[in-house]
Design an enzyme around this catalytic site. Sequence first.
Site, mmCIF file in Angstrom:
data_model
loop_
_atom_site.group_PDB
_atom_site.id
_atom_site.type_symbol
_atom_site.label_atom_id
_atom_site.label_comp_id
_atom_site.label_asym_id
_atom_site.label_seq_id
_atom_site.Cartn_x
_atom_site.Cartn_y
_atom_site.Cartn_z
ATOM 1 C CG PHE A 78 -0.124 0.493 2.567
ATOM 2 C CD1 PHE A 78 -0.162 1.685 2.775
ATOM 3 C CD2 PHE A 78 0.133 -0.463 3.307
ATOM 4 C CE1 PHE A 78 0.584 1.980 3.925
ATOM 5 C CE2 PHE A 78 0.905 -0.048 4.280
ATOM 6 C CZ PHE A 78 0.905 0.926 4.844
ATOM 7 C CE LYS A 130 -3.279 -8.085 -4.259
ATOM 8 N NZ LYS A 130 -3.567 -7.256 -3.333
ATOM 9 C CD GLU A 162 -5.542 -5.550 0.292
ATOM 10 O OE1 GLU A 162 -4.709 -5.556 -0.574
ATOM 11 O OE2 GLU A 162 -5.597 -6.196 1.416
ATOM 12 C CB CYS A 208 10.225 -0.261 2.451
ATOM 13 S SG CYS A 208 10.924 0.250 0.897
HETATM 14 P P1 NAD Z 1 1.552 -6.690 3.018
HETATM 15 O O1 NAD Z 1 2.558 -7.767 2.980
HETATM 16 O O2 NAD Z 1 0.362 -6.870 3.879
HETATM 17 O O3 NAD Z 1 0.732 -6.688 1.466
HETATM 18 C C1 NAD Z 1 1.383 -6.547 0.382
HETATM 19 C C2 NAD Z 1 0.837 -7.340 -0.559
HETATM 20 O O4 NAD Z 1 0.341 -8.648 -0.572
HETATM 21 C C3 NAD Z 1 -0.580 -6.739 -1.011
HETATM 22 O O5 NAD Z 1 -0.885 -6.697 -2.356
HETATM 23 C C4 NAD Z 1 -1.394 -7.370 -0.373
HETATM 24 O O6 NAD Z 1 -2.876 -7.677 -0.673
HETATM 25 C C5 NAD Z 1 -0.911 -8.838 -0.410
HETATM 26 N N1 NAD Z 1 -1.010 -9.804 0.972
HETATM 27 C C6 NAD Z 1 -1.230 -9.385 2.334
HETATM 28 N N2 NAD Z 1 -1.429 -10.386 3.109
HETATM 29 C C7 NAD Z 1 -1.097 -11.363 1.995
HETATM 30 C C8 NAD Z 1 -1.277 -13.001 2.539
HETATM 31 N N3 NAD Z 1 -1.283 -13.309 3.808
HETATM 32 N N4 NAD Z 1 -0.984 -13.869 1.450
HETATM 33 C C9 NAD Z 1 -0.753 -13.153 0.414
HETATM 34 N N5 NAD Z 1 -0.864 -11.941 -0.200
HETATM 35 C C10 NAD Z 1 -1.066 -11.312 0.762
HETATM 36 O O7 NAD Z 1 2.367 -5.101 3.113
HETATM 37 P P2 NAD Z 1 1.550 -3.820 3.299
HETATM 38 O O8 NAD Z 1 1.047 -3.529 4.544
HETATM 39 O O9 NAD Z 1 0.759 -3.584 2.035
HETATM 40 O O10 NAD Z 1 3.016 -2.891 3.048
HETATM 41 C C11 NAD Z 1 3.846 -2.289 3.934
HETATM 42 C C12 NAD Z 1 5.170 -3.468 4.173
HETATM 43 O O11 NAD Z 1 5.652 -3.420 2.739
HETATM 44 C C13 NAD Z 1 6.025 -3.177 5.189
HETATM 45 O O12 NAD Z 1 6.579 -4.266 5.669
HETATM 46 C C14 NAD Z 1 7.140 -2.351 4.352
HETATM 47 O O13 NAD Z 1 8.302 -2.502 4.862
HETATM 48 C C15 NAD Z 1 7.147 -3.336 2.904
HETATM 49 N N6 NAD Z 1 7.802 -2.777 2.100
HETATM 50 C C16 NAD Z 1 8.998 -3.149 1.408
HETATM 51 C C17 NAD Z 1 9.566 -2.553 0.376
HETATM 52 C C18 NAD Z 1 11.182 -2.891 -0.077
HETATM 53 O O14 NAD Z 1 11.498 -2.420 -0.947
HETATM 54 N N7 NAD Z 1 11.651 -3.893 0.726
HETATM 55 C C19 NAD Z 1 8.962 -1.316 -0.348
HETATM 56 C C20 NAD Z 1 7.824 -0.934 0.300
HETATM 57 C C21 NAD Z 1 7.104 -1.701 1.376
#
Ligand code: NAD
Length: 502
Positions: A155, A179, A182, A287
């Site tokens: 997000f 994807k 959401e 991140c």
């Molecule tokens: P998230 O892991 O909750 O979600 C990421 C994606 O995975 C979304 O599209 C979501 O719909 C999907 N998702 C969520 N739960 C899932 C599951 N159980 N099984 C399969 N798919 C699932 O992350 P977020 O809250 O959207 O974003 C924040 C996180 O992303 C933080 O931990 C941040 O550090 C990380 N992030 C990392 C980087 C990087 O480059 N390393 C960059 C941006 C964000």
Amino acid sequence: MTTQTTASTVSFWINGQHTSSRGTRHGSVTNAATGRVVRTVPFANDADVDLAVESARAALPAWRATTPLRRARILMRFRDLLEQHTGEIAAAITEEHGKTLPDAAGSVQRGLEVVEFATGIPHLLKGEHAEDVGAGVDSHTVQQPLGVCAGITPFNFPIMCPMWMIPVALACGNTFVLKPSEKDPSASMLAAQLLQEAGLPDGVLNIVHGDKQAVDALLTHDDIAAVSFVGSTPVARHVYETASARGKRVQALGGAKNHAVVLPDADLDGAADALIGAAYGSAGERCMAISAVVAVGNAGDAIVSRLKERATALRIGPGDREGVEMGPLITQAHLDRVRGYIDTGDREGAELVVDGRGLSVAGYENGHFLGPTLFDRVTRDMSIYRDEIFGPVLVVVRAESDEDAIDIVNQSPYGNGTAVFTQSGAAARRFANAIQVGMVGVNVPIPVPMAFFSFGGWKSSLFGDLHMHGPDGVRFYTRTKVVTTRWPDRRDAVSLSMPTMK
Ligand code: NAD
């Protein structure tokens, strides 16, 4: 461009058209500043994902056969359209995510820079050639696309993270199913429409929305060749294990706890200014945000007093209001989670120097606002130190020496970004050499590599071997074939021995 950002229901984007879900599950997208639901988003089921993948599969042969130069020219037009529509995309991001408009526009710019990089990819698709690898035999390599690739994004960067993947994958001749998160799906829908306007053939890029069900359908789909993921560490691990067990190429970028080390000889005012931006920009939902400061020796009291002064002066409010420096968090649930960490840190005995919990923004009482929070004298057993909080919470730990500070950073399970603040070239060099982190800043708080370098962390911040965009991105989205050629002008004797190219 027809835009769907004001409609109450977001659609999928399949085969160049807005498409409804075949299922009934859906989620809500809220305006982070007001807390109001602004649109609903359908959650894809397996049939929706099948349709999107089939569209990408059908578009693949023609797109793969389109010359790299023609593919790049579409991206050149897309780059210009992205620039022209930056305001509109940034407004959608600010509404759904909450970050300020200038910050949102900056993230569009960082995505646009990957498009610029991708327009030069024909140069990087050139292979190697060697004449006379054997008598009258030459060899050359070609970089070919993988097929249908999937991208799953978080997000916090609703346009930049999709742009880390899509332009590079398409320039290399792949087709794509995205994807996006959401929680803020509109920016990627706008990008898809701009790509169509730029001349991208239908089906080359498809978008489905949803949650774990949609993601798992992509991870296990027989027609998906590779998966790029950005998100939290537990989900990154799941994505990596599930998709690679099915033979797919995977790059899964995870969460972080980024440390900044402040040495006693640093320009402390400059370091404090940099740390405030890095810790509280985008309400800490980056991140690459700095969430832990390691203050060495007598830098401790001096940096904490400067951080306190600056944190308490920050202007917090809705991201579209002029002069606001920090907006709200993404959702009420996330706000509750971050507040919970502050409660715990307070209970665990850390020194709460600035407490953001009392903040209220007049006229926006239902927004997801939290003030900047600063803890000092945090110890490494505390959950506010160990966990990625992903909010405007900065913790300070004290260290005795440069070596102790390096040791502290290296013991973190994460290894995304880090920075050192010092005026000593020797100390900076020692730090950059010894630190177990993928992206390092020297007096640069958020060392996000430019698009022509690759972006990626180490340890639990990345599962897989290749980073995103830059040279690694091209390696990820292509596979190498070696062609060995002989044009005989005489008939060779039949041989059943291992060929040795004499
Ligand atoms: P998230 O892991 O909750 O979600 C990421 C994606 O995975 C979304 O599209 C979501 O719909 C999907 N998702 C969520 N739960 C899932 C599951 N159980 N099984 C399969 N798919 C699932 O992350 P977020 O809250 O959207 O974003 C924040 C996180 O992303 C933080 O931990 C941040 O550090 C990380 N992030 C990392 C980087 C990087 O480059 N390393 C960059 C941006 C964000």
